[in-house]
Design a protein around this motif. Structure first.
Motif, PDB file in Angstrom:
ATOM      1  N   TYR A  88       0.854  -1.196   0.000  1.00 51.77           N
ATOM      2  CA  TYR A  88       0.000   0.000   0.000  1.00 51.77           C
ATOM      3  C   TYR A  88       0.884   1.237   0.000  1.00 51.77           C
ATOM      4  N   ARG A  89       0.271   2.372  -0.261  1.00 47.54           N
ATOM      5  CA  ARG A  89       0.943   3.671  -0.146  1.00 47.54           C
ATOM      6  C   ARG A  89       0.210   4.506   0.892  1.00 47.54           C
ATOM      7  N   VAL A  90       0.974   5.369   1.559  1.00 42.40           N
ATOM      8  CA  VAL A  90       0.377   6.323   2.491  1.00 42.40           C
ATOM      9  C   VAL A  90       0.730   7.727   1.999  1.00 42.40           C
ATOM     10  N   TYR A  91      -0.308   8.514   1.711  1.00 43.07           N
ATOM     11  CA  TYR A  91      -0.122   9.865   1.172  1.00 43.07           C
ATOM     12  C   TYR A  91      -0.170  10.895   2.300  1.00 43.07           C
ATOM     13  N   PHE A  92       0.826  11.798   2.283  1.00 43.13           N
ATOM     14  CA  PHE A  92       0.912  12.857   3.288  1.00 43.13           C
ATOM     15  C   PHE A  92       0.793  14.249   2.689  1.00 43.13           C
ATOM     16  N   GLY A  93       0.897  14.352   1.388  1.00 47.51           N
ATOM     17  CA  GLY A  93       0.817  15.642   0.708  1.00 47.51           C
ATOM     18  C   GLY A  93       0.822  15.437  -0.789  1.00 47.51           C
ATOM     19  N   ILE A  94       0.913  16.520  -1.541  1.00 42.02           N
ATOM     20  CA  ILE A  94       0.875  16.443  -3.010  1.00 42.02           C
ATOM     21  C   ILE A  94       2.076  15.660  -3.527  1.00 42.02           C
ATOM     22  N   ASN A  95       1.790  14.554  -4.184  1.00 50.03           N
ATOM     23  CA  ASN A  95       2.840  13.647  -4.682  1.00 50.03           C
ATOM     24  C   ASN A  95       3.857  13.305  -3.593  1.00 50.03           C
ATOM     25  N   ASP A  96       3.412  13.330  -2.360  1.00 53.28           N
ATOM     26  CA  ASP A  96       4.254  13.006  -1.217  1.00 53.28           C
ATOM     27  C   ASP A  96       3.675  11.763  -0.555  1.00 53.28           C
ATOM     28  N   PHE A  97       4.286  10.641  -0.830  1.00 52.42           N
ATOM     29  CA  PHE A  97       3.773   9.390  -0.268  1.00 52.42           C
ATOM     30  C   PHE A  97       4.921   8.463   0.098  1.00 52.42           C
ATOM     31  N   ILE A  98       4.614   7.528   0.971  1.00 48.87           N
ATOM     32  CA  ILE A  98       5.558   6.474   1.345  1.00 48.87           C
ATOM     33  C   ILE A  98       4.957   5.150   0.901  1.00 48.87           C
ATOM     34  N   SER A  99       5.718   4.375   0.159  1.00 48.90           N
ATOM     35  CA  SER A  99       5.273   3.049  -0.287  1.00 48.90           C
ATOM     36  C   SER A  99       5.777   1.996   0.689  1.00 48.90           C
ATOM     37  N   ILE A 100       4.883   1.116   1.093  1.00 53.49           N
ATOM     38  CA  ILE A 100       5.245  -0.014   1.947  1.00 53.49           C
ATOM     39  C   ILE A 100       5.353  -1.242   1.036  1.00 53.49           C
ATOM     40  N   HIS A 321      -3.928  -0.347  -2.853  1.00 50.45           N
ATOM     41  CA  HIS A 321      -4.410   0.203  -1.586  1.00 50.45           C
ATOM     42  C   HIS A 321      -3.713   1.532  -1.322  1.00 50.45           C
ATOM     43  N   ALA A 322      -4.455   2.535  -0.869  1.00 46.27           N
ATOM     44  CA  ALA A 322      -3.849   3.831  -0.556  1.00 46.27           C
ATOM     45  C   ALA A 322      -4.540   4.459   0.644  1.00 46.27           C
ATOM     46  N   LEU A 323      -3.730   4.978   1.568  1.00 45.80           N
ATOM     47  CA  LEU A 323      -4.229   5.673   2.757  1.00 45.80           C
ATOM     48  C   LEU A 323      -3.888   7.153   2.632  1.00 45.80           C
ATOM     49  N   PHE A 324      -4.840   8.009   2.965  1.00 49.03           N
ATOM     50  CA  PHE A 324      -4.632   9.446   2.830  1.00 49.03           C
ATOM     51  C   PHE A 324      -4.593  10.082   4.214  1.00 49.03           C
ATOM     52  N   LEU A 347      -9.534  11.671   7.388  1.00 48.81           N
ATOM     53  CA  LEU A 347      -8.642  10.693   6.768  1.00 48.81           C
ATOM     54  C   LEU A 347      -9.509   9.826   5.859  1.00 48.81           C
ATOM     55  N   PHE A 348      -8.935   9.242   4.831  1.00 46.09           N
ATOM     56  CA  PHE A 348      -9.710   8.277   4.055  1.00 46.09           C
ATOM     57  C   PHE A 348      -8.799   7.241   3.422  1.00 46.09           C
ATOM     58  N   TYR A 349      -9.424   6.202   2.960  1.00 44.95           N
ATOM     59  CA  TYR A 349      -8.736   5.058   2.339  1.00 44.95           C
ATOM     60  C   TYR A 349      -9.326   4.858   0.953  1.00 44.95           C
ATOM     61  N   ALA A 350      -8.471   4.538  -0.002  1.00 45.58           N
ATOM     62  CA  ALA A 350      -8.937   4.231  -1.357  1.00 45.58           C
ATOM     63  C   ALA A 350      -8.346   2.908  -1.809  1.00 45.58           C
ATOM     64  N   ASN A 351      -9.147   2.171  -2.539  1.00 42.23           N
ATOM     65  CA  ASN A 351      -8.765   0.841  -3.003  1.00 42.23           C
ATOM     66  C   ASN A 351      -9.159   0.739  -4.474  1.00 42.23           C
ATOM     67  N   PHE A 352      -8.199   0.390  -5.312  1.00 42.81           N
ATOM     68  CA  PHE A 352      -8.463   0.248  -6.749  1.00 42.81           C
ATOM     69  C   PHE A 352      -8.162  -1.193  -7.169  1.00 42.81           C
ATOM     70  N   PRO A 353      -9.124  -2.103  -6.957  1.00 45.39           N
ATOM     71  CA  PRO A 353      -8.873  -3.517  -7.233  1.00 45.39           C
ATOM     72  C   PRO A 353      -8.519  -3.801  -8.685  1.00 45.39           C
ATOM     73  N   SER A 354      -8.985  -2.935  -9.605  1.00 41.95           N
ATOM     74  CA  SER A 354      -8.698  -3.159 -11.027  1.00 41.95           C
ATOM     75  C   SER A 354      -7.226  -2.924 -11.361  1.00 41.95           C
TER      76      SER A 354
END
Length: 488
Positions: A88-100, A321-324, A347-354
């Protein structure tokens, strides 16, 4: 002796219990109020898009393996798994994310690049989390919550102090970077309580995350429901949908049947995997174990505002999976638990199974699932739903640097009122009762009714707690207590 067992509900716990009870040679029937099985883990299809309606994280694969092993089967006999990378990725800002990523070494490198010395600290933290996991998931959670003595073992005695500290404080003693802290605090949210209210022992969820990884059944979580349904049918279970239970019949303080559409169906045992509080409303008051005051005093896991969205193009700059977490984590938690209200900045979570499963959306399109955690019992209106969709989709566009609003060709919302109407969920909760210290193990509502003989409960409001793996375990525990009653 072959018993007739009527099971209410067809979620993970009910289906699991049905398999175990049928394996023992009983006549088992599962009744589901909705038109399709799965409970919160239902699936629906619309305009060529496929959506899982509830659970979307496949964690703790060993629990699923142990379940199928009990029937001399493997998960791969029923569905295919894909390990996600990134998990998953966790987004903290514009194009600012950490990938796990999908292995601990890469995750340690990510941590080290953000906070010097944190890679080694993370290894030590996960080592302890694994030790707790081995105690909890391989042993403690398979105990039925009958006695406090179940928790006392040589292993837990060494970790007693961890039941009186909390996950958040432990993490903050070792890590200073707020983004890393939030990533480490995130997994315990699956247990339904704030990290500051969750005992340190539950850091085993971090091992489930970083140690075991995040998986995806090939065509969605409903693959697992279908797999367990197939196993149940092979074992002789009967499953009936569109069957809403009107009453549990009690004679001489013994459950003797259920009523569906005015028809009395006799039973030697009644097992409910439906919402516990709702199930007790199917009984006369003198047969109920827990009062409204009791339920009101419990700490419930959040409800959720869900959006199932179909896009007519592929979405960029996003993972499966992405957490905002670009807003105040603590404030949103306070808006759920301390002063229940709609969060100003959720906060929100997004999931793109496709992204993983091409069958989830038509060619060249994308299926999306968005989730905002909310306080249970909160006001739910169409206006609020739309207002909050606008909030998160606007932030999503900003954070991932793309326009997608005009590409929405399908949208369906699901919130507290739907959890009540579809699942009879108390206050519209989505995940059951939180696993706080005072709501753990023997302190949770009992699997076996103390007032009505031959009446049992399973699922997220009883032992061991919220989540899909615990639901499978809950089904096993209920079945074992029922089988034990046959021998006594």
């Amino acid at each position: 002796m072959r018993k007739t067992i009527q099971i209410i509900g067809s979620g993970f716990s009910s289906l699991a219990a049905a398999c175990y009870l049928a394996q023992q040679g009983n006549n088992v029937t599962v009744y589901e109020k909705n038109s399709t099985i799965g409970g919160r883990a239902r699936q629906f299809k619309e305009n060529g898009f496929t959506f899982d309606m509830g659970p979307s994280w496949y964690w703790m694969p060993d629990v699923f393996e142990r379940f199928f092993q009990d029937f001399n089967k493997k998960p791969s006999d029923y569905y295919e798994l894909i390990k996600l990378n990134p998990a998953y990725r966790v987004y903290f800002g514009i194009n600012d994310f950490i990938s796990i990523y999908d292995n601990l070494e890469d995750i340690k490198s990510t941590f080290e690049s953000i906070e010097k010395g944190s890679g080694e600290k993370l290894q030590n933290f996960i080592n302890q989390a694994k030790s707790n996991y081995d105690i909890a998931i391989k042993d403690l959670v398979y105990r039925p919550g009958v006695s406090p003595l179940e928790l006392i073992t040589p292993q837990t005695a060494l970790k007693l102090n961890q039941f009186f500290s909390n996950v958040s404080s432990d993490i903050r003693k070792q890590f200073k970077n707020e983004r890393l802290i939030q990533i480490l605090e995130f997994p315990v949210l699956f247990l339904g309580a704030k990290p500051t209210k969750t005992p340190s022992f539950y850091n085993f969820m971090n091992y489930a995350d970083f140690g075991l990884g995040t998986w995806h059944p090939k065509t969605g979580m409903f693959d697992v429901i279908r797999g367990i349904e197939k196993l149940a049918l092979e074992l002789g279970v009967t499953i009936k949908t569109n069957s809403s239970i009107e009453k549990i019949i009690v004679e001489n303080n013994t459950a003797t049947g259920i009523v569906i559409n005015g028809e009395i169906l006799k039973a030697d045992i009644v097992l409910s995997g439906a919402d516990y509080q709702h199930t007790e409303t199917l009984l006369e008051k003198e047969h109920q174990m827990y009062s409204e005051k009791y339920w009101e005093s419990r700490v419930f896991a959040p409800s959720s505002l869900l959006f199932f969205v179909g896009f007519d193009k592929k979405i960029e700059n996003i993972s499966h999976h992405a957490l905002f977490f670009d807003v105040d984590f603590n404030q949103h938690a306070a808006d759920i638990y301390d002063n229940p209200k709609w969060p100003e900045a959720p906060l929100f979570y997004a999931n793109f199974p496709s992204k993983t499963d091409q069958t989830a959306a038509p060619n060249g399109m994308e299926s999306g699932f968005f989730l905002i955690p909310l306080a249970p019992g909160i006001e739910d209106t169409e206006k609020l739903r739309e207002e909050y969709f606008e909030k998160i989709i606007t932030r999503f566009e900003q954070l991932t640097q793309q326009k997608i609003k005009n590409n929405i060709i399908f949208k369906r919302a699901f919130c507290k009122n739907d959890f009540v109407s579809d699942y009879n969920a108390y206050k519209g909760n989505a995940y059951g009762m939180a696993n706080t210290l005072m709501q753990t193990a023997f302190l949770r509502p009992k699997i076996k009714s103390k007032k009505v003989k031959n009446l049992y409960f399973t699922g997220q409001l009883t032992v061991p707690g919220p989540g899909v793996p615990p639901a499978l375990i809950s089904g096993k525990l209920a079945a074992e207590l029922i089988q034990k009653s046959f021998r006594s």
